[in-house]
Design an enzyme around this catalytic site. Structure first.
Site, PDB file in Angstrom:
ATOM      1  N   ASP A  62      -3.331  -7.739  -5.118  1.00 45.14           N
ATOM      2  CA  ASP A  62      -3.671  -6.543  -4.315  1.00 45.14           C
ATOM      3  C   ASP A  62      -4.190  -5.304  -5.120  1.00 45.14           C
ATOM      4  O   ASP A  62      -3.983  -5.559  -6.119  1.00 45.14           O
ATOM      5  CB  ASP A  62      -2.421  -5.898  -3.380  1.00 45.14           C
ATOM      6  CG  ASP A  62      -2.698  -5.374  -2.264  1.00 45.14           C
ATOM      7  OD1 ASP A  62      -3.687  -4.965  -1.886  1.00 45.14           O
ATOM      8  OD2 ASP A  62      -1.553  -4.695  -1.652  1.00 45.14           O
TER       9      ASP A  62
ATOM     10  N   HIS B  12      -8.403  -1.037   0.490  1.00 43.62           N
ATOM     11  CA  HIS B  12      -7.400  -1.906   0.096  1.00 43.62           C
ATOM     12  C   HIS B  12      -8.308  -3.092  -0.120  1.00 43.62           C
ATOM     13  O   HIS B  12      -9.431  -3.363   0.586  1.00 43.62           O
ATOM     14  CB  HIS B  12      -6.788  -2.255   1.264  1.00 43.62           C
ATOM     15  CG  HIS B  12      -5.977  -1.386   1.925  1.00 43.62           C
ATOM     16  ND1 HIS B  12      -4.732  -1.324   1.763  1.00 43.62           N
ATOM     17  CD2 HIS B  12      -6.390  -0.257   2.893  1.00 43.62           C
ATOM     18  CE1 HIS B  12      -4.257  -0.320   2.582  1.00 43.62           C
ATOM     19  NE2 HIS B  12      -5.332   0.294   3.193  1.00 43.62           N
TER      20      HIS B  12
ATOM     21  N   CYS C  71       0.875  -1.159  -0.051  1.00 42.96           N
ATOM     22  CA  CYS C  71      -0.136   0.008   0.266  1.00 42.96           C
ATOM     23  C   CYS C  71       1.016   1.220  -0.065  1.00 42.96           C
ATOM     24  O   CYS C  71       0.425   2.274  -0.652  1.00 42.96           O
ATOM     25  CB  CYS C  71      -1.108   0.016   1.052  1.00 42.96           C
ATOM     26  SG  CYS C  71      -0.572  -1.105   2.781  1.00 42.96           S
TER      27      CYS C  71
ATOM     28  N   HIS D 163      -5.701  -1.082  -4.965  1.00 44.05           N
ATOM     29  CA  HIS D 163      -5.983   0.079  -3.844  1.00 44.05           C
ATOM     30  C   HIS D 163      -6.832   1.070  -4.822  1.00 44.05           C
ATOM     31  O   HIS D 163      -6.927   1.238  -5.858  1.00 44.05           O
ATOM     32  CB  HIS D 163      -4.953   0.796  -3.307  1.00 44.05           C
ATOM     33  CG  HIS D 163      -4.002   0.013  -2.528  1.00 44.05           C
ATOM     34  ND1 HIS D 163      -2.810  -0.729  -3.005  1.00 44.05           N
ATOM     35  CD2 HIS D 163      -4.071  -0.353  -1.285  1.00 44.05           C
ATOM     36  CE1 HIS D 163      -2.765  -1.508  -1.977  1.00 44.05           C
ATOM     37  NE2 HIS D 163      -3.290  -1.343  -0.832  1.00 44.05           N
TER      38      HIS D 163
ATOM     39  N   GLN E  11       0.382 -11.001  -3.227  1.00 43.37           N
ATOM     40  CA  GLN E  11      -0.851 -10.475  -2.962  1.00 43.37           C
ATOM     41  C   GLN E  11      -1.594 -10.230  -4.213  1.00 43.37           C
ATOM     42  O   GLN E  11      -0.807  -9.735  -5.079  1.00 43.37           O
ATOM     43  CB  GLN E  11      -1.040  -9.407  -2.111  1.00 43.37           C
ATOM     44  CG  GLN E  11      -0.685  -9.735  -0.545  1.00 43.37           C
ATOM     45  CD  GLN E  11      -0.865  -8.462   0.325  1.00 43.37           C
ATOM     46  OE1 GLN E  11      -0.161  -7.507  -0.127  1.00 43.37           O
ATOM     47  NE2 GLN E  11      -1.604  -8.668   1.463  1.00 43.37           N
TER      48      GLN E  11
ATOM     49  N   ARG F  45       6.881 -11.129   5.014  1.00 41.94           N
ATOM     50  CA  ARG F  45       6.323 -11.223   6.544  1.00 41.94           C
ATOM     51  C   ARG F  45       6.904 -12.135   7.238  1.00 41.94           C
ATOM     52  O   ARG F  45       7.154 -13.368   6.814  1.00 41.94           O
ATOM     53  CB  ARG F  45       4.936 -11.246   6.392  1.00 41.94           C
ATOM     54  CG  ARG F  45       4.319 -10.237   5.740  1.00 41.94           C
ATOM     55  CD  ARG F  45       2.774 -10.285   6.107  1.00 41.94           C
ATOM     56  NE  ARG F  45       2.310  -9.266   4.966  1.00 41.94           N
ATOM     57  CZ  ARG F  45       0.646  -8.963   5.056  1.00 41.94           C
ATOM     58  NH1 ARG F  45      -0.037  -9.805   5.421  1.00 41.94           N
ATOM     59  NH2 ARG F  45       0.404  -8.010   4.071  1.00 41.94           N
TER      60      ARG F  45
ATOM     61  N   LYS G 229     -14.623  -3.250   7.450  1.00 44.02           N
ATOM     62  CA  LYS G 229     -14.006  -4.212   6.682  1.00 44.02           C
ATOM     63  C   LYS G 229     -15.230  -5.188   6.103  1.00 44.02           C
ATOM     64  O   LYS G 229     -15.994  -5.432   6.850  1.00 44.02           O
ATOM     65  CB  LYS G 229     -12.641  -4.924   6.708  1.00 44.02           C
ATOM     66  CG  LYS G 229     -12.951  -5.694   7.954  1.00 44.02           C
ATOM     67  CD  LYS G 229     -11.609  -6.594   8.036  1.00 44.02           C
ATOM     68  CE  LYS G 229     -11.685  -7.278   9.302  1.00 44.02           C
ATOM     69  NZ  LYS G 229     -10.363  -8.252   9.415  1.00 44.02           N
TER      70      LYS G 229
END
Length: 637
Positions: A384, A512, A335, A386, A382, A364, A466
RNA sequence: GCCGACGUAGCUCAAUCGGCAGAGCAACGGAUUUGUAAUCCGUAGGUUCGGGGUUCGAUUCCCCGCGUCGGCUCCA
């Protein structure tokens, strides 16, 4: 004359107050035998509880979720009883029912062994045969604490100290064994007939690694033998589908010490599947109006300071490295980079919404003990994205994301969803107004789709509400992959803005979202969902052309060429082996289509297809086969 | 990270009480030209996870390390 109302609306009338058991007997002997507890005006109680006044009564049996839970909870007491008889110096701690059964944690001077498990199980059966009544009794708080201390059960005393003052302290006695418990429980140990101890494990007292490590014994219990057998069969089925095993067998991926734990090596066949997944993903995103970004795998540590990750996400991050005397951090998230792209120039309200997606690989730190195949890794990609939008666009954007999410999950063969909406937690950033507005928008988007959802009040992240979507796989297991999160924090921290119609600067809303979550984990789930039998569009090898003898090689090569030109993933097997041998090998590799070519096929420009279930289709012209396969692939959506 | 179990050929697994480390599959070589889930013969393949110790002798027993597996939230 109390009158009891049953769930079907009918009434049972008694001359004097009856116990729940009496009421069950009045309804039917079969129900009375099956009953484990009762529900009186909504509260769960033991069967021997007298009901003084008119009330709504429900008889709870193990066929219901809560009845099964009671059965299992009682079985955990039975196990504790057996352990205390066999190992008197063991201290009991807690022993609840859990998803697939129950456990009980003990503090004992030596580790339990698998042999102990057998002994304990035998003793449990013996105690069950004694058919001891299980009796509830209430005790004063101080009295109960003193009593537990006096018999050396110090954990129990500690638990009592933590029970809120307004709650009654209840104990359950079965024979010599007495345990602190809220209940309810089955009326006697004889009711516990079908159970099995499954495994041993270490577990910290109260789940805190600072506390003493206790010994946990897991077990499960069922209303009848058949249900237990079905459960054990499911476990076997799950073991057969284990993605670590299939990943090796089908040569899809590996995780090797030489690279490091939790770091995945995608082999060619696995990589083919991943490419297919990514192609599908990219196409769907293009159609949904997304742009794609590529951003670096590491960044100056200051970026992570600004984003706040260094403060609240540190324990999941790898240590920084030093580059030219500057600290750099390998990324745990994508992000901040997307925000930097947003911030790289002045944005107008006309630019919004901006939807930016990236297959972003992140790293991670996970403790070594929790790494697990593709499910729990240290490096993963991911899917991912945004979305930067105006407040007024939230609902529409969320709605579109939900569409894309469900469409994507359906493409991969998942049809059952569970939607969770998590709302504002106590510690959070952002104004009341924005939280309310955003949460309403999320709720609106879900109901707009006619979807059911479960609300997790206070379960949201500190930076925004979320939506999580859980899928159910082919053998009924649930997995959470998709997540859609609003973020009121990062836009603030990076001070991003856009110029509104009014000419002044406004803060955009940031969303996200990930549909599959981690490609690695999703791949693992797919392997298990399909048990390695990938649908044609995902299969790494879609067809193998195999020959009867060398005389048919030319035709086999030509067939393969034509399929390849049509965009199919095809191989030839020209080895000088019997057909049965080749079929067995490709069947074990779970190849969807085997195209056999011999004398007749060559003469007629055809193939003899055999599907993965062993079904034969006779002679089919090559062009028709290509068409059939193409149709099968197109049917994925 | 912590608790427990486990670690033998590429894979699945054997090796009695501490006494020469083996089998099937896979790989490789040869023969076989084969019609819907295993053709036959042969060859090669090992730091028994790594290190240390006990012993005449260790895959086996002990210690340390590494890795894998099952757990470590689900409230008495």
């Amino acid at each position: 004359m109390p009158r009891y109302t049953l769930p079907d609306g009918s009434m049972q009338e008694f001359a004097a107050p009856a116990t729940v058991a009496n009421i069950a007997t009045a309804i039917g002997a079969g129900l009375a035998r099956a009953a484990v507890a009762g529900r009186v005006d909504g509260c769960l109680v033991d069967l021997d509880t007298p009901v003084a006044n008119d009330a709504a009564i429900e008889i709870v049996t193990p066929t219901s979720a809560e009845g099964l839970e009671i059965l299992r909870h009682s079985t955990s007491h039975l196990m504790a009883h057996a352990v205390k008889e066999l190992f008197p110096t063991a201290q009991v701690t807690i022993g609840p029912a859990v998803a697939d059964g129950f456990y009980y944690d003990f503090d004992y001077e030596r580790p339990f062994t698998p042999e102990d498990l057998t002994t304990i199980e035998a003793r449990m059966e013996e105690i069950a045969r004694r058919d001891l009544p299980v009796v509830r009794q209430v005790m004063g708080r101080d009295e109960a604490m003193a009593w537990f201390h006096s018999i050396g059960e110090h954990y129990k005393a500690e638990i009592i100290a933590d029970i809120p003052a307004d709650q009654t302290i209840s104990l359950y006695r079965q024979g010599e064994f007495m345990d602190l418990c809220r209940g309810p429980h089955v009326p006697s140990t004889g009711r516990l007939k079908v159970f099995k101890l499954t495994r041993l494990a270490g577990a910290y007292w109260r789940g805190d690694s600072k506390n003493k490590m206790l010994q946990r014994i897991y077990g499960t219990a069922f209303p009848d033998k058949k249900a237990l057998t079905a459960y054990l069969t499911l476990l076997e089925e799950a073991a057969k589908r284990d993605h670590r095993r299939l990943g090796k067998e089908l040569d899809l991926f590996s995780i090797q010490d030489d690279a490091g734990g939790g770091l995945v090596l995608w082999h060619p066949m696995g990589a083919r599947i991943r490419q297919t997944i990514e192609d599908q993903w990219k196409q769907a995103h293009r159609e949904a109006g997304y742009e794609f970004l590529f951003t670096p795998h590491m960044a100056n540590l200051d970026l992570w300071r600004t984003s706040g990750h260094l403060d609240f996400y540190r324990e999941s991050m790898f240590n920084p490295m030093t580059v030219d005397e500057q600290a750099y951090q390998i990324r745990p998230m994508n992000c901040p980079f997307h925000i930097l792209v947003f911030r790289s120039k002045i944005r107008s309200h006309r630019d919004l919404p901006m939807r930016w997606a990236e297959l972003g690989t992140v790293y991670r730190y996970e403790m070594s003990g929790v790494l697990h195949g593709l499910f729990r890794v240290r490096g993963f990609t991911q899917d991912d994205a945004h979305i930067f939008c105006r407040e007024s666009q939230i609902e529409e954007e969320i709605s579109a994301i939900l569409d894309l999410t469900l469409q994507t999950l359906r493409t991969f063969g998942f049809a059952r969803f569970e939607i969770n909406l998590s709302t504002r937690p106590e510690k959070s950033v952002g104004s009341d107004a924005i939280w309310e507005k955003a949460t309403a928008a999320l709720r609106g988007a879900i109901t707009h789709h006619g979807l059911e959802y479960i609300e997790d009040a206070g379960g949201g992240a500190f930076y925004g509400p979320k939506i999580d979507v859980k899928i159910t796989d082919a053998i009924g297991r649930k997995w959470q992959c998709s997540t859609i999160q609003l973020d009121f924090n990062l836009p603030e921290r990076f001070d991003i803005g856009y110029i509104g119609e009014d000419g002044s600067r406004h803060r955009p809303i940031m969303i996200h979202r990930a549909l599959m979550g981690s490609l690695e984990r999703f791949f693992g789930i797919l392997i298990e969902h399909y048990a390695g039998h990938f649908p044609l569009w995902l299969a790494p090898v879609q067809a193998v052309v195999l020959t009867i003898t060398e005389a048919h090689n030319d035709w086999a090569v030509e067939v393969a060429r034509r399929l390849r030109v049509a965009g199919l993933r095809v191989e030839t097997d020209l080895r000088n082996q019997k057909v049965g041998y080749k079929i067995r090998e490709h069947a074990m590799r779970k190849t969807p289509w085997l195209l056999i070519v011999g004398e007749r096929e060559q003469a007629e420009g055809a193939v003899s297809p055999r599907d993965r279930h062993g079904k034969e289709f006779g002679l089919i012209p090559v062009e028709e086969m290509i068409q059939r396969m193409s149709q099968e692939i197109d049917a994925r959506n």
